[in-house]
Design a protein around this motif. Sequence first.
Motif, mmCIF file in Angstrom:
data_model
loop_
_atom_site.group_PDB
_atom_site.id
_atom_site.type_symbol
_atom_site.label_atom_id
_atom_site.label_comp_id
_atom_site.label_asym_id
_atom_site.label_seq_id
_atom_site.Cartn_x
_atom_site.Cartn_y
_atom_site.Cartn_z
ATOM 1 N N GLU A 237 -44.271 10.072 -13.933
ATOM 2 C CA GLU A 237 -43.102 10.415 -14.630
ATOM 3 C C GLU A 237 -43.166 10.079 -16.021
ATOM 4 O OE1 GLU A 237 -40.535 12.042 -13.428
ATOM 5 O OE2 GLU A 237 -41.560 11.915 -11.649
ATOM 6 N N ALA A 238 -43.999 9.114 -16.498
ATOM 7 C CA ALA A 238 -44.019 8.722 -18.019
ATOM 8 C C ALA A 238 -45.121 9.674 -18.823
ATOM 9 C CB ALA A 238 -44.923 7.414 -18.337
ATOM 10 N N TYR A 239 -46.011 10.307 -17.897
ATOM 11 C CA TYR A 239 -46.883 11.245 -18.851
ATOM 12 C C TYR A 239 -45.994 12.519 -18.764
ATOM 13 C CZ TYR A 239 -51.677 9.229 -18.088
ATOM 14 O OH TYR A 239 -52.520 8.300 -18.160
ATOM 15 N N ARG A 240 -45.171 13.015 -17.912
ATOM 16 C CA ARG A 240 -44.227 13.979 -17.723
ATOM 17 C C ARG A 240 -43.196 14.140 -18.777
ATOM 18 N NH1 ARG A 240 -43.503 15.030 -11.342
ATOM 19 N NH2 ARG A 240 -45.489 15.846 -11.022
ATOM 20 N N SER A 241 -42.579 12.701 -19.004
ATOM 21 C CA SER A 241 -41.611 12.527 -19.901
ATOM 22 C C SER A 241 -42.244 12.731 -21.422
ATOM 23 C CB SER A 241 -41.085 10.968 -19.752
ATOM 24 O OG SER A 241 -40.050 10.787 -21.051
ATOM 25 N N LYS B 11 -48.473 -1.551 -18.466
ATOM 26 C CA LYS B 11 -49.808 -0.770 -17.940
ATOM 27 C C LYS B 11 -49.978 0.786 -18.663
ATOM 28 C CE LYS B 11 -51.490 0.629 -13.263
ATOM 29 N NZ LYS B 11 -51.067 0.550 -11.812
ATOM 30 N N CYS B 12 -48.903 1.319 -18.808
ATOM 31 C CA CYS B 12 -48.978 2.761 -19.354
ATOM 32 C C CYS B 12 -48.682 2.946 -20.695
ATOM 33 C CB CYS B 12 -47.617 3.367 -18.408
ATOM 34 S SG CYS B 12 -47.971 3.770 -16.708
ATOM 35 N N THR B 13 -48.590 2.016 -21.515
ATOM 36 C CA THR B 13 -48.079 1.987 -22.862
ATOM 37 C C THR B 13 -49.148 2.792 -23.610
ATOM 38 O OG1 THR B 13 -46.305 0.315 -23.000
ATOM 39 C CG2 THR B 13 -47.384 0.897 -25.148
ATOM 40 N N ASN B 14 -50.517 2.071 -23.606
ATOM 41 C CA ASN B 14 -51.533 2.443 -24.285
ATOM 42 C C ASN B 14 -51.800 4.100 -23.873
ATOM 43 O OD1 ASN B 14 -51.887 0.304 -25.902
ATOM 44 N ND2 ASN B 14 -53.445 -0.434 -24.482
ATOM 45 N N ASP B 15 -51.610 4.477 -22.829
ATOM 46 C CA ASP B 15 -52.042 5.757 -22.325
ATOM 47 C C ASP B 15 -51.022 6.787 -22.694
ATOM 48 O OD1 ASP B 15 -54.633 5.077 -21.178
ATOM 49 O OD2 ASP B 15 -53.458 5.144 -19.043
ATOM 50 N N ILE B 16 -49.650 6.401 -22.775
ATOM 51 C CA ILE B 16 -48.534 7.271 -23.173
ATOM 52 C C ILE B 16 -48.696 7.423 -24.677
ATOM 53 C CG2 ILE B 16 -46.182 7.442 -23.424
ATOM 54 C CD1 ILE B 16 -47.580 7.899 -20.574
ATOM 55 N N TYR B 17 -49.118 6.109 -25.415
ATOM 56 C CA TYR B 17 -49.178 6.504 -26.857
ATOM 57 C C TYR B 17 -50.285 7.468 -27.178
ATOM 58 C CZ TYR B 17 -50.202 5.372 -31.766
ATOM 59 O OH TYR B 17 -50.409 5.665 -32.920
ATOM 60 N N MET B 18 -51.441 7.337 -26.654
ATOM 61 C CA MET B 18 -52.685 8.076 -27.093
ATOM 62 C C MET B 18 -52.459 9.542 -26.542
ATOM 63 S SD MET B 18 -54.789 6.086 -28.440
ATOM 64 C CE MET B 18 -55.831 7.465 -28.467
ATOM 65 N N LEU B 19 -51.501 9.574 -25.619
ATOM 66 C CA LEU B 19 -51.455 11.288 -25.173
ATOM 67 C C LEU B 19 -50.746 11.731 -26.285
ATOM 68 C CD1 LEU B 19 -51.298 13.754 -23.436
ATOM 69 C CD2 LEU B 19 -49.520 12.478 -22.259
ATOM 70 N N SER B 20 -49.521 10.890 -26.663
ATOM 71 C CA SER B 20 -48.450 11.601 -27.710
ATOM 72 C C SER B 20 -49.375 11.741 -29.255
ATOM 73 C CB SER B 20 -47.468 10.908 -27.719
ATOM 74 O OG SER B 20 -47.507 9.335 -28.184
ATOM 75 N N TYR B 21 -50.018 10.775 -29.372
ATOM 76 C CA TYR B 21 -50.878 10.675 -30.770
ATOM 77 C C TYR B 21 -51.837 11.943 -30.614
ATOM 78 C CZ TYR B 21 -53.871 9.619 -34.539
ATOM 79 O OH TYR B 21 -54.463 9.835 -35.782
ATOM 80 N N GLY C 68 -59.715 14.032 -23.862
ATOM 81 C CA GLY C 68 -59.096 12.718 -24.601
ATOM 82 C C GLY C 68 -58.714 11.452 -23.751
ATOM 83 N N LEU C 69 -58.003 11.853 -22.680
ATOM 84 C CA LEU C 69 -57.680 10.571 -21.570
ATOM 85 C C LEU C 69 -58.662 10.468 -20.659
ATOM 86 C CD1 LEU C 69 -53.781 11.179 -21.533
ATOM 87 C CD2 LEU C 69 -54.965 9.567 -22.998
ATOM 88 N N LYS C 70 -59.320 11.742 -20.509
ATOM 89 C CA LYS C 70 -60.384 11.433 -19.177
ATOM 90 C C LYS C 70 -59.770 11.289 -17.956
ATOM 91 C CE LYS C 70 -64.098 10.571 -22.447
ATOM 92 N NZ LYS C 70 -64.279 11.733 -22.792
ATOM 93 N N LEU C 71 -58.820 12.149 -17.647
ATOM 94 C CA LEU C 71 -58.062 12.222 -16.350
ATOM 95 C C LEU C 71 -58.850 13.033 -15.357
ATOM 96 C CD1 LEU C 71 -54.307 12.083 -17.452
ATOM 97 C CD2 LEU C 71 -55.746 10.219 -16.813
ATOM 98 N N SER C 72 -58.750 12.830 -14.172
ATOM 99 C CA SER C 72 -59.585 14.002 -13.340
ATOM 100 C C SER C 72 -58.525 15.224 -13.157
ATOM 101 C CB SER C 72 -59.635 13.038 -11.974
ATOM 102 O OG SER C 72 -58.356 12.934 -11.171
ATOM 103 N N LEU C 73 -59.168 16.105 -12.727
ATOM 104 C CA LEU C 73 -58.642 17.388 -12.544
ATOM 105 C C LEU C 73 -57.626 17.069 -11.346
ATOM 106 C CD1 LEU C 73 -61.122 20.131 -12.631
ATOM 107 C CD2 LEU C 73 -59.271 19.688 -14.269
ATOM 108 N N PRO C 74 -57.624 16.289 -10.397
ATOM 109 C CA PRO C 74 -56.324 16.212 -9.324
ATOM 110 C C PRO C 74 -55.245 15.404 -10.102
ATOM 111 C CG PRO C 74 -58.586 15.787 -8.414
ATOM 112 C CD PRO C 74 -59.018 16.034 -9.772
ATOM 113 N N GLN C 75 -55.620 14.483 -10.969
ATOM 114 C CA GLN C 75 -54.538 13.658 -11.698
ATOM 115 C C GLN C 75 -53.821 14.587 -12.562
ATOM 116 O OE1 GLN C 75 -57.205 10.802 -13.411
ATOM 117 N NE2 GLN C 75 -55.988 8.990 -12.514
#
Length: 150
Positions: free
Chosen positions: A68-72, A21-31, A105-112
């Motif tokens: 935790e994935a985002y933070r790591s 579920k998280c792989t694409n988001d984590i890859y996009m963030l790091s890229y 880039g990831l279009k996360l909300s401010l609360p997220q």
Amino acid sequence: MPDPLPAESPRRTIFAECVQKCTNDIYMLSYMLLQQSAEAEKVTIRTFKELHKIFRQKSFDSQLFSIEAYRSCIRQCADYYARRSLLSAKALPWEEQLVKVMWYGLKLSLPQISIILQKSVPVLKAQLRRVREQLTAQVDLLHSGNLSVV
């Protein structure tokens, strides 16, 4: 050392689903932070290896997995920046670059973003304002540089 969990463990299935579920988001963030696909791939893999260590302990909470994935991922990208000194004098400071990538880039909300970065929404809004100001200044500089004298 063999994994202490049986291959068909429900916990293992939950972990695999969380990773998928998280792989694409984590890859996009790091890229987006590193601008290098090979390094982004390495960071993504290291992120899930780190989370697997936590998962093997009894304290694993699948509800907090993405946070935790985002933070790591962010920690590893920050280390990469520090080692490589990727920021130029004209680049955004790391904290603002991070907020820019998560918001635009990831279009996360401010609360997220607030939960992931452990910062208040007003602080994040101030950072986004500085990001917009710097981006606007860069665009204005580009436009003024293209003017010709008649």
